[in-house]
Scaffold this active site. Structure first.
Site, PDB file in Angstrom:
ATOM      1  N   LYS A 279     -38.243 -23.000  13.812  1.00  0.00           N
ATOM      2  CA  LYS A 279     -39.698 -23.090  13.623  1.00  0.00           C
ATOM      3  C   LYS A 279     -40.393 -22.541  14.862  1.00  0.00           C
ATOM      4  CE  LYS A 279     -43.477 -26.505  13.247  1.00  0.00           C
ATOM      5  NZ  LYS A 279     -43.845 -27.915  12.980  1.00  0.00           N
ATOM      6  N   ASP A 284     -49.716 -25.915  17.537  1.00  0.00           N
ATOM      7  CA  ASP A 284     -50.051 -26.607  16.291  1.00  0.00           C
ATOM      8  C   ASP A 284     -51.242 -27.538  16.517  1.00  0.00           C
ATOM      9  OD1 ASP A 284     -50.142 -27.839  13.848  1.00  0.00           O
ATOM     10  OD2 ASP A 284     -48.246 -28.938  14.074  1.00  0.00           O
ATOM     11  N   LYS A 291     -55.420 -32.416  14.286  1.00  0.00           N
ATOM     12  CA  LYS A 291     -54.770 -33.530  14.984  1.00  0.00           C
ATOM     13  C   LYS A 291     -55.759 -34.192  15.931  1.00  0.00           C
ATOM     14  CE  LYS A 291     -50.078 -31.584  15.265  1.00  0.00           C
ATOM     15  NZ  LYS A 291     -49.389 -32.640  14.505  1.00  0.00           N
ATOM     16  N   ASP A 302     -44.327 -26.706  19.854  1.00  0.00           N
ATOM     17  CA  ASP A 302     -43.970 -26.739  18.434  1.00  0.00           C
ATOM     18  C   ASP A 302     -43.143 -25.508  18.026  1.00  0.00           C
ATOM     19  OD1 ASP A 302     -43.981 -28.262  16.126  1.00  0.00           O
ATOM     20  OD2 ASP A 302     -45.828 -27.385  15.339  1.00  0.00           O
ATOM     21  N   ASP A 361     -51.631 -29.684   8.394  1.00  0.00           N
ATOM     22  CA  ASP A 361     -50.799 -30.021   9.553  1.00  0.00           C
ATOM     23  C   ASP A 361     -49.309 -30.053   9.196  1.00  0.00           C
ATOM     24  OD1 ASP A 361     -50.199 -30.652  12.129  1.00  0.00           O
ATOM     25  OD2 ASP A 361     -50.848 -32.759  12.012  1.00  0.00           O
ATOM     26  N   GLU A 363     -47.464 -27.689   8.423  1.00  0.00           N
ATOM     27  CA  GLU A 363     -47.365 -26.230   8.366  1.00  0.00           C
ATOM     28  C   GLU A 363     -45.955 -25.711   8.581  1.00  0.00           C
ATOM     29  OE1 GLU A 363     -47.990 -27.877  11.009  1.00  0.00           O
ATOM     30  OE2 GLU A 363     -46.668 -26.903  12.450  1.00  0.00           O
ATOM     31  N   ARG A 365     -43.036 -26.602   7.447  1.00  0.00           N
ATOM     32  CA  ARG A 365     -42.254 -26.401   6.220  1.00  0.00           C
ATOM     33  C   ARG A 365     -42.743 -25.185   5.445  1.00  0.00           C
ATOM     34  NH1 ARG A 365     -43.845 -32.369   4.333  1.00  0.00           N
ATOM     35  NH2 ARG A 365     -43.889 -32.527   6.612  1.00  0.00           N
TER      36      ARG A 365
HETATM   37  N1  BES Z   1     -45.442 -30.287  14.678  1.00  0.00           N
HETATM   38  C1  BES Z   1     -45.723 -31.437  13.920  1.00  0.00           C
HETATM   39  C2  BES Z   1     -44.655 -32.528  14.059  1.00  0.00           C
HETATM   40  C3  BES Z   1     -44.495 -33.158  15.402  1.00  0.00           C
HETATM   41  C4  BES Z   1     -45.178 -34.318  15.717  1.00  0.00           C
HETATM   42  C5  BES Z   1     -43.620 -32.644  16.317  1.00  0.00           C
HETATM   43  C6  BES Z   1     -44.994 -34.920  16.933  1.00  0.00           C
HETATM   44  C7  BES Z   1     -43.436 -33.246  17.547  1.00  0.00           C
HETATM   45  C8  BES Z   1     -44.127 -34.388  17.851  1.00  0.00           C
HETATM   46  C9  BES Z   1     -45.830 -31.101  12.440  1.00  0.00           C
HETATM   47  O1  BES Z   1     -46.312 -29.839  12.142  1.00  0.00           O
HETATM   48  C10 BES Z   1     -46.765 -32.087  11.832  1.00  0.00           C
HETATM   49  O2  BES Z   1     -47.873 -32.133  12.242  1.00  0.00           O
HETATM   50  N2  BES Z   1     -46.282 -32.862  10.888  1.00  0.00           N
HETATM   51  C11 BES Z   1     -47.058 -33.852  10.256  1.00  0.00           C
HETATM   52  C12 BES Z   1     -46.724 -33.854   8.782  1.00  0.00           C
HETATM   53  C13 BES Z   1     -47.634 -34.703   7.956  1.00  0.00           C
HETATM   54  C14 BES Z   1     -49.020 -34.105   7.905  1.00  0.00           C
HETATM   55  C15 BES Z   1     -47.046 -34.798   6.570  1.00  0.00           C
HETATM   56  C16 BES Z   1     -46.722 -35.187  10.880  1.00  0.00           C
HETATM   57  O3  BES Z   1     -45.552 -35.436  11.202  1.00  0.00           O
HETATM   58  O4  BES Z   1     -47.626 -35.979  11.103  1.00  0.00           O
HETATM   59 ZN    ZN Z   2     -45.965 -28.379  13.629  1.00  0.00          ZN
HETATM   60 ZN    ZN Z   3     -48.425 -29.742  12.080  1.00  0.00          ZN
END
Ligand code: BES
Ligand code: ZN
Ligand code: ZN
Length: 512
Positions: A279, A284, A291, A302, A361, A363, A365
């Site tokens: 990834k 992000d 966020k 990220d 968020d 993104e 996947r």
């Molecule tokens: N990059 C984040 C995941 C992340 C969070 C990595 C904290 C490292 C530390 C990812 O893109 C994300 O924001 N995921 C969301 C998914 C949700 C919206 C279903 C998450 O984990 O909150």
């Molecule tokens: Zn991310």
């Molecule tokens: Zn994200």
């Protein structure tokens, strides 16, 4: 940052030449007494009195001694605890303690004396074969990885001065036979540490330094230097390929996306083809589903999956590993410009499947879907993706284990073993079919969020929709790539996780 050089040579304790000479002491009373006696005998004029009241050989305990007659200026005792608990990880931590002491002592040249063979033999059952080779690798890794510091942006003007850099680490042995094994182990450590340093440098670099085009450039530079092929696809080509996920996520950013393709041993396919997918979200923000401000800066990391893949490609190429290895990185920012992706949008991916964007968020996947689909083109025996994919994985496993899911139990078992060996441990989460309905959409083939529960798993269920006819393992490194606090030989920030794990898997790889 520049990496310390590792070497091995034969010498006695008193004639080893270094600013700091580290000597491991064990806590077992028979060994401890012998070791202390030995030190007093060899260094007759120690400036500090040495007794069991000041130093007992406990793990992580250190003591600096100033010998009058020795080729080394300082002798550093490092406790390794009891031999019954000795492991490669204890040796990494011991070497890490030595490197950190060297830094505090402003010593650029560190020598580490081999752990007492008597103690090693007592602990023999805890080790695999090639014991001295593995010990040397662990000592090299612990010291060199602990010496890492991301300080390229610190200038002398702001008072936060740069610390003394460790320039070299030597592992010293008294035995010619062991020297051969130790040299091999050291050479391996040097390579995997270089890969890990590269990954950490890319992770820690701010978003204004590393964005899709510059990430691609850095991959190309690594390829040129270490001789693996790198092809960079621009936005036009990404459009042509129908990578709707990558395009969709990138459309809120002023910077165009890139799709990075790396290849090692293109013509050596008889031992199998493995594709690594990383990834590469270089920042992000969450997009329109933005966020919270607190901690958002961490999201410059990220792209840790991408960093691990680039680092691994470099090591594989330099080691000339006999596998056909492909690295794929969808690289983009996730921002919220006027053209940004919106909740409710529907995207069409590289394999023609559609996804409903419920939360911008989620993104990672969306872009991995395109890369996983693209991977089919190589007819791979195995595809492993690495991604800082979910906060839910950090909630589940914290910072000490990478979340692992996939379709091939045998590969997951091997990854687990590699995780134990390298201490980049992985832990499997289930992909029961019941979870699949959580990512069902009314309007598209799949939805990009799965509701409140089991977030790490529903992310993997989404990815599973896009895999081809190959064995697949997904590694969620959200908790292990981004360290909130320093931990032994892993400094705060990007850990470079994945490089040592994958290289260990690849060097033990046999096509089924
Ligand atoms: N990059 C984040 C995941 C992340 C969070 C990595 C904290 C490292 C530390 C990812 O893109 C994300 O924001 N995921 C969301 C998914 C949700 C919206 C279903 C998450 O984990 O909150
Ligand atoms: Zn991310
Ligand atoms: Zn994200």
């Amino acid at each position: 940052m520049p990496i310390p050089t590792l070497q091995a040579y034969r010498s006695t304790l008193t004639s080893a030449k270094a600013d700091v000479l580290a000597y491991f002491v064990f806590e077992d009373s028979d060994i401890f007494k012998r070791q202390i006696r030995e030190i007093k005998r060899q260094f007759k004029d120690l400036s500090t009195p040495l007794s069991a009241t000041t130093f007992s050989g406990k793990e992580q305990e250190t003591q600096v001694l100033y010998p009058g007659h020795s080729a080394s200026r300082k002798l550093l005792l490092v406790g390794l605890g009891k031999t019954e608990k000795l492991s490669l990880e204890k040796l990494r931590r011991g070497a890490s303690a030595a490197a950190k002491s060297a830094r505090h002592l402003k010593a650029p040249v560190l020598a580490i004396f081999e752990p007492a063979p008597q103690a090693v033999m007592k602990a023999r059952p805890h080790f695999e074969e090639n014991i001295w080779e593995n010990i040397a690798t662990a000592l090299g890794e612990g010291s060199v990885l602990a010496a890492y510091k991301f300080d390229k942006y610190l200038t002398s003007s702001n008072g936060s001065k740069k610390t003394t850099r460790l320039k070299s680490v030597s592992v010293i042995t008294e035995d010619t036979q062991r020297l051969k094994d130790i040299s091999l182990g050291i050479a391996y450590a040097q390579l995997v540490c270089e890969g890990t340093y590269l990954a950490r440098d890319l992770e820690n670099a701010p978003g204004n330094e590393i964005f899709p085009e510059s990430l691609a450039r850095r991959a190309a530079e690594a390829g040129k230097k270490s001789r693996f092929q790198v092809t960079i696809l621009n936005e036009r080509k990404i459009k042509q390929l129908g990578m709707g996920g990558l395009l969709g996520v990138s459309q809120g950013s002023a910077k165009p996306p890139r799709f990075i393709i790396m290849e090692h041993n293109r013509s050596v396919k008889r031992k199998g083809t493995i594709v690594l997918v990383g990834k590469g979200v270089t920042f992000d923000s969450g997009g329109i589903s933005i966020k919270p401000a607190a901690g958002m800066a961490e999201m410059k990391m990220d792209m840790s999956g991408a960093a691990a893949v680039i680092g691994t490609m470099q090591v594989a190429a330099r080691m000339k590993l006999p596998v056909h290895l492909v690295g794929l990185i969808p690289a983009t920012e996730n921002l919220l410009g006027g053209a940004a992706l919106k909740p409710g949008d529907i995207l069409t991916h590289h394999n023609g499947k559609t996804s409903e964007v419920d939360n911008t968020d989620a993104e990672g996947r969306l872009i991995l879907a395109d890369a996983l689909s693209y991977a089919s083109k190589y007819k791979p025996d195995l595809v492993i993706d690495l991604a800082t994919l979910t906060g839910a994985c950090v909630v589940a496993l914290g910072h000490y284990a990478t979340g692992m899911m996939g379709t091939d139990e045998d590969t997951m078992k091997r990854l687990r073993e590699s995780g134990e060996r390298t201490y980049e441990r992985v832990w499997q989460l289930p992909m029961f079919e019941e979870y699949e309905k959580l990512v069902k959409s009314d309007v598209a083939d799949v939805k990009n969020v799965g509701g409140r529960w089991a977030g790490a798993i529903t992310a993997a269920m989404f990815l599973k929709k896009f895999i081809g006819e190959y064995k697949w393992v997904h590694l969620d490194i959200a908790g292990t790539a981004i360290m909130e606090e320093a931990q032994d030989y892993i400094p705060k920030g990007g850990s470079g996780v994945g490089v040592r794990l994958l290289i260990d898997l690849l060097r033990h790889w046999k096509k089924a």
